[in-house]
Each structure stands twice: as structure tokens, then as C-alpha cells.
Design a protein around this motif. Structure first.
Motif, PDB file in Angstrom:
ATOM      1  N   SER A  30       0.798  -0.979   0.086  1.00 24.03           N
ATOM      2  CA  SER A  30      -0.011   0.043  -0.041  1.00 24.03           C
ATOM      3  C   SER A  30       0.886   1.337  -0.149  1.00 24.03           C
ATOM      4  CB  SER A  30      -0.975  -0.095   1.086  1.00 24.03           C
ATOM      5  OG  SER A  30      -1.749   1.187   1.575  1.00 24.03           O
ATOM      6  N   MET A  36      -0.887   5.591   0.842  1.00 24.28           N
ATOM      7  CA  MET A  36      -1.659   4.558   1.275  1.00 24.28           C
ATOM      8  C   MET A  36      -3.427   5.215   1.301  1.00 24.28           C
ATOM      9  SD  MET A  36       0.557   3.341   4.472  1.00 24.28           S
ATOM     10  CE  MET A  36      -0.475   1.681   4.567  1.00 24.28           C
ATOM     11  N   GLU A  40      -7.321   1.296   0.008  1.00 25.48           N
ATOM     12  CA  GLU A  40      -6.164   0.170   0.238  1.00 25.48           C
ATOM     13  C   GLU A  40      -6.149  -0.341   1.939  1.00 25.48           C
ATOM     14  OE1 GLU A  40      -2.983   1.118  -3.124  1.00 25.48           O
ATOM     15  OE2 GLU A  40      -2.995   2.219  -1.176  1.00 25.48           O
ATOM     16  N   VAL A 105      -4.301  -6.011  -2.044  1.00 22.93           N
ATOM     17  CA  VAL A 105      -4.058  -4.487  -1.542  1.00 22.93           C
ATOM     18  C   VAL A 105      -3.772  -3.798  -2.917  1.00 22.93           C
ATOM     19  CG1 VAL A 105      -3.030  -2.905  -0.225  1.00 22.93           C
ATOM     20  CG2 VAL A 105      -3.494  -5.116   0.670  1.00 22.93           C
ATOM     21  N   GLU A 116       3.800  -0.255  -7.241  1.00 24.05           N
ATOM     22  CA  GLU A 116       3.221  -1.370  -6.671  1.00 24.05           C
ATOM     23  C   GLU A 116       3.654  -2.889  -7.391  1.00 24.05           C
ATOM     24  OE1 GLU A 116      -1.003   0.073  -5.272  1.00 24.05           O
ATOM     25  OE2 GLU A 116      -0.775  -0.133  -7.292  1.00 24.05           O
TER      26      GLU A 116
END
Length: 149
Positions: A30, A36, A40, A105, A116
Motif C-alpha cells: 500500500s 496509502m 487500500e 491490496v 506496486e
């Protein structure tokens, strides 16, 4: 000479517990893009509340574990150190579960950012997961999270 128990090994090396290791991977994923999102964070909470692997985890500890992960990421060995500890802390049979939690996530917003993707690559390499397992986890998460629109 006695062999140290699983729990003693965690305390001795200050490794995260398996529950904490799973949460660390979700937090790392995340936070990978430095944002974040609420979606998430909500997904992390949902995974911890609903996945059987967290059945005996005290849910009140979630925020503290996430904060400990963030603090640990800012220490000298940073991300690489945390990933190495997570790999050591997780039993072999939970490695695919750990990757699935992290992927969950990353995929929750149906938009995978490069940061990510990179973190997921690092996680699967550290956990030594094979290509077919990784592909199956990714496909299942995408199918589960897809909407009609």
C-alpha cells in the motif's frame, strides 16, 4: 541440546510473527507509491477481519502492527531488511497466502501502479514463488475484484 520453538525464534531474532509478516507485506504494498489510500487501508482491514489465516489474530493490534512496519521501513536496512525478516518469519506453507494478501491490496483499486508492480516483484522474489502460482493469484484477485462497470 534442545531446538528453539517457533515462538522463541521470533523473540530471539525480533522477527515479526507470521500474522505481523502478512500485515507488513500489505502495508509495504500500500505504501509503495507513497500514498496509502482509504480503499487500500480498508482492504487491509477487510483481509485481516475475514481471511481464515487471521482467525486467531487480535484485530485491535492492526494499527500498531502497521505503524511498526512503517517505523521498521525507515531503519538502516529499510525495505530489503523488512522483506528478509518477513521471508524468515513466514512458514513455507503461508508464502502464497502472503503474496495473495499483498496482491489483494495492490489490485483493490483495479489500477496497478509501477511502484506496486515493483514491490510485488520484490515480494515474490524474496518469498521464492514460482511463476504459475504468482499468475494464478493475480488472475484470481483481478477476477474477484472486477465490477460490471
Amino acid at each position: 541440546m534442545s531446538v528453539p520453538t517457533f515462538e522463541a525464534r521470533f523473540k530471539e531474532k525480533k522477527l515479526p510473527t507470521p500474522h505481523e509478516a502478512l500485515i507488513y507485506l500489505m502495508v509495504i504494498t500500500s505504501a509503495s507509491d507513497r500514498d496509502m489510500t482509504d480503499v487500500e487501508l480498508a482492504r487491509i482491514g477487510e483481509v485481516v477481519r475475514s481471511w481464515p489465516v487471521f482467525e486467531d489474530f487480535n484485530h485491535d493490534r492492526l494499527v500498531g502492527v502497521a505503524q511498526a512496519c512503517q517505523k521498521r521501513l525507515h531503519e538502516k536496512d529499510g525495505l530489503e531488511g523488512v522483506l528478509a525478516e518477513v521471508a524468515e518469519a513466514l512458514p513455507e506453507r503461508l508464502r502464497d497466502t502472503a503474496y495473495a494478501a499483498a496482491f489483494e491490496v495492490a489490485a483493490v483499486d483495479l489500477e496497478m501502479r509501477m511502484e506496486e508492480v515493483r514491490v510485488l516483484q520484490l515480494i515474490r522474489r524474496q518469498l521464492d514463488l514460482d511463476t504459475l502460482t504468482v499468475a494464478a493469484i493475480g488472475r484470481a484477485a483481478k477476477a474477484r475484484l472486477r465490477t460490471l462497470t
